[in-house]
Scaffold this motif. Sequence first.
Motif, PDB file in Angstrom:
ATOM      1  N   THR A 150      40.429  39.715  27.573  1.00  0.00           N
ATOM      2  CA  THR A 150      41.405  40.676  27.047  1.00  0.00           C
ATOM      3  C   THR A 150      41.775  41.689  28.136  1.00  0.00           C
ATOM      4  O   THR A 150      40.902  42.170  28.855  1.00  0.00           O
ATOM      5  N   CYS A 151      43.048  42.028  28.202  1.00  0.00           N
ATOM      6  CA  CYS A 151      43.531  43.021  29.176  1.00  0.00           C
ATOM      7  C   CYS A 151      42.782  44.344  28.976  1.00  0.00           C
ATOM      8  O   CYS A 151      42.908  44.990  27.931  1.00  0.00           O
ATOM      9  N   ILE A 152      42.030  44.763  29.988  1.00  0.00           N
ATOM     10  CA  ILE A 152      41.246  45.995  29.841  1.00  0.00           C
ATOM     11  C   ILE A 152      42.149  47.231  29.887  1.00  0.00           C
ATOM     12  O   ILE A 152      41.794  48.297  29.392  1.00  0.00           O
TER      13      ILE A 152
ATOM     14  N   PRO B  69      48.723  43.896  41.721  1.00  0.00           N
ATOM     15  CA  PRO B  69      49.780  43.815  40.695  1.00  0.00           C
ATOM     16  C   PRO B  69      49.323  42.999  39.490  1.00  0.00           C
ATOM     17  O   PRO B  69      48.503  42.097  39.632  1.00  0.00           O
ATOM     18  N   CYS B  70      49.870  43.343  38.350  1.00  0.00           N
ATOM     19  CA  CYS B  70      49.606  42.549  37.146  1.00  0.00           C
ATOM     20  C   CYS B  70      50.621  41.417  37.088  1.00  0.00           C
ATOM     21  O   CYS B  70      51.817  41.651  37.231  1.00  0.00           O
ATOM     22  N   VAL B  71      50.137  40.207  36.848  1.00  0.00           N
ATOM     23  CA  VAL B  71      51.071  39.075  36.722  1.00  0.00           C
ATOM     24  C   VAL B  71      51.213  38.646  35.267  1.00  0.00           C
ATOM     25  O   VAL B  71      51.823  37.630  34.975  1.00  0.00           O
TER      26      VAL B  71
ATOM     27  N   PHE C 239      36.803  40.654  29.860  1.00  0.00           N
ATOM     28  CA  PHE C 239      38.045  41.404  30.068  1.00  0.00           C
ATOM     29  C   PHE C 239      38.752  40.948  31.338  1.00  0.00           C
ATOM     30  O   PHE C 239      38.101  40.609  32.315  1.00  0.00           O
ATOM     31  N   CYS C 240      40.072  40.998  31.291  1.00  0.00           N
ATOM     32  CA  CYS C 240      40.834  40.865  32.530  1.00  0.00           C
ATOM     33  C   CYS C 240      40.775  42.226  33.217  1.00  0.00           C
ATOM     34  O   CYS C 240      41.089  43.248  32.602  1.00  0.00           O
ATOM     35  N   THR C 241      40.354  42.220  34.477  1.00  0.00           N
ATOM     36  CA  THR C 241      40.307  43.473  35.251  1.00  0.00           C
ATOM     37  C   THR C 241      41.095  43.293  36.545  1.00  0.00           C
ATOM     38  O   THR C 241      40.864  44.000  37.530  1.00  0.00           O
ATOM     39  N   ALA C 242      41.998  42.308  36.554  1.00  0.00           N
ATOM     40  CA  ALA C 242      42.617  41.872  37.812  1.00  0.00           C
ATOM     41  C   ALA C 242      43.307  42.998  38.584  1.00  0.00           C
ATOM     42  O   ALA C 242      43.269  43.008  39.814  1.00  0.00           O
ATOM     43  N   CYS C 243      43.937  43.948  37.889  1.00  0.00           N
ATOM     44  CA  CYS C 243      44.652  44.997  38.633  1.00  0.00           C
ATOM     45  C   CYS C 243      43.688  45.931  39.362  1.00  0.00           C
ATOM     46  O   CYS C 243      44.073  46.631  40.294  1.00  0.00           O
ATOM     47  N   PHE C 244      42.426  45.919  38.949  1.00  0.00           N
ATOM     48  CA  PHE C 244      41.402  46.703  39.654  1.00  0.00           C
ATOM     49  C   PHE C 244      40.599  45.844  40.629  1.00  0.00           C
ATOM     50  O   PHE C 244      40.223  46.296  41.698  1.00  0.00           O
TER      51      PHE C 244
HETATM   52  S1  SF4 Z   1      46.016  42.632  35.542  1.00  0.00           S
HETATM   53 FE1  SF4 Z   1      45.468  44.614  34.629  1.00  0.00          FE
HETATM   54  S2  SF4 Z   1      47.228  45.166  33.313  1.00  0.00           S
HETATM   55 FE2  SF4 Z   1      47.409  42.978  33.833  1.00  0.00          FE
HETATM   56  S3  SF4 Z   1      46.434  41.899  32.109  1.00  0.00           S
HETATM   57 FE3  SF4 Z   1      44.862  42.166  33.679  1.00  0.00          FE
HETATM   58  S4  SF4 Z   1      43.854  44.121  33.173  1.00  0.00           S
HETATM   59 FE4  SF4 Z   1      45.786  44.022  32.036  1.00  0.00          FE
END
Ligand code: SF4
Length: 479
Positions: free
Chosen positions: A244-246, A393-395, A444-449
């Motif tokens: 899940t998008c954090i 960046p968020c994709v 969790f998705c934490t990709a932007c961090f």
């Molecule tokens: S990259 Fe960041 S903003 Fe985009 S889905 Fe993942 S956690 Fe959410």
Amino acid sequence: MCGIIGVTSRGNAIDQIYPGLLALQHRGQDAAGAVTFNQGFQLKKGNGLVLNVFNQKNLERLKGNIGIGHVRYPTVGAGRVEDAQPFIITIPYGIALAHNGNLVNFFDLKKFLIEHELHYLNSNCDAEVILNLLSLELTRMNLRNLGPELLFKALSRVYKKLIGSFAVVVVIANKGLLAFRDSNGIKPLIMGRKENNYCFASESVALDLLGYSKMEDIKPGESVYVDITGHLYKKRIASGRKKTCIFEYVYFARPDSVIDGIGVYESRLRLGEELGKICLKRKIKPDVVIPVPDTARGAAEMVAEVLNVKHREGLIKNRYIYRTFIMPTQTERIEAVRLKLNPIKSEIKGKKVLLVDDSIVRGNTSREIINLLRSVRAKEVYYASYSPPLRFPCVYGIDMQTRGEFIARNKSIPEIQKSIGADALIYQTLKGLIKAVGNGTQGFCTACFSGKYPTEIPPLLLERIEADRMMAKIPDIEE
Ligand code: SF4
């Protein structure tokens, strides 16, 4: 980020879709739309806020006890009224669809559909691609009677083609309402039940408002179908790990929502608690803690509690300046901060102030707020972000910066502190973020961090997003 809702109802579905969209307005102010089915589809969509798009006359026209709605946040390549959702197709059945998310292989899928002359696409919106792929699979199955098993079979073929994030609601004419979520569950989707009526929405706040007491989250990779007689069918279409998008918990979602069993407000309190502990370790000793409104309120209260200092509202936000407020140049953006926020001088003058914010993107807003506080004679200004440095960046449907624009991309924390003009800069850690939001759970998705994307990313996608951003001048998420 967008908001979606799908409803089956005894009365007219629009009576629930419209207030539901108002409750989801924070998820997108760029466009709004709804479609209902009553012998035929009735559609209304347009650019602007829900209150601007709908009026008494068009609401009365939207008859039928099944329907879906959408609010749009502007994303790359999708800003025209043609890109507003829902979308409708007439083959092999009438199908209407609305979607929240972003397909990272959108360009490949669009090319695939056009090159094979399967369907003509009229928009730059990936919802239209999902709709056409679903229509294609249903057509290939050459069905006389569409039941849940065959529908799920067609859907599993669609899933195999989609990469990215998607939470989708679909009306199939004379058949029923379908909802599904990507295999990582990146975007939220929750279902509520009231007798034999169902509602699917991006956030529980819409279901609360509409009086749905029994709620459950759609699981990652799961699809739920409600036929016109009110029977409910569920199937796990794809297996995947929950991610899940954090950032939903950090910023996007309303604090009164619960996503995948985690209260957004409570998670922000825990984020504040973690941040407060870091401030303690750093020996930050403010006279007062002030939130950057509105998102940071709960977290700031907890920081103050941990530090045992006063918590005050020192910045007042003009609530009539919406998130879509676009200023085309950097100078105008900076002035926009002044339009949005005004300080309460008595709470600031002569004091050491600790500002608490949800995140720092470019750093321009933080710098302006610090200047604002200094202009009313704050003694010292410390800045604390309850999320870690944003670097990637968020994709998956959130328009953030290009990599080069993130202040934390190429600067160390002391360099950022200097750049924004703070007397101290405190960031949440990634570990603290996951601990505070998860409260014992993972996924969790934490990709932007972290830069760790939960799905495959096509080569050159990040470069393409950056190029599109440069061209389109899409407004960034509010800092
Ligand atoms: S990259 Fe960041 S903003 Fe985009 S889905 Fe993942 S956690 Fe959410």
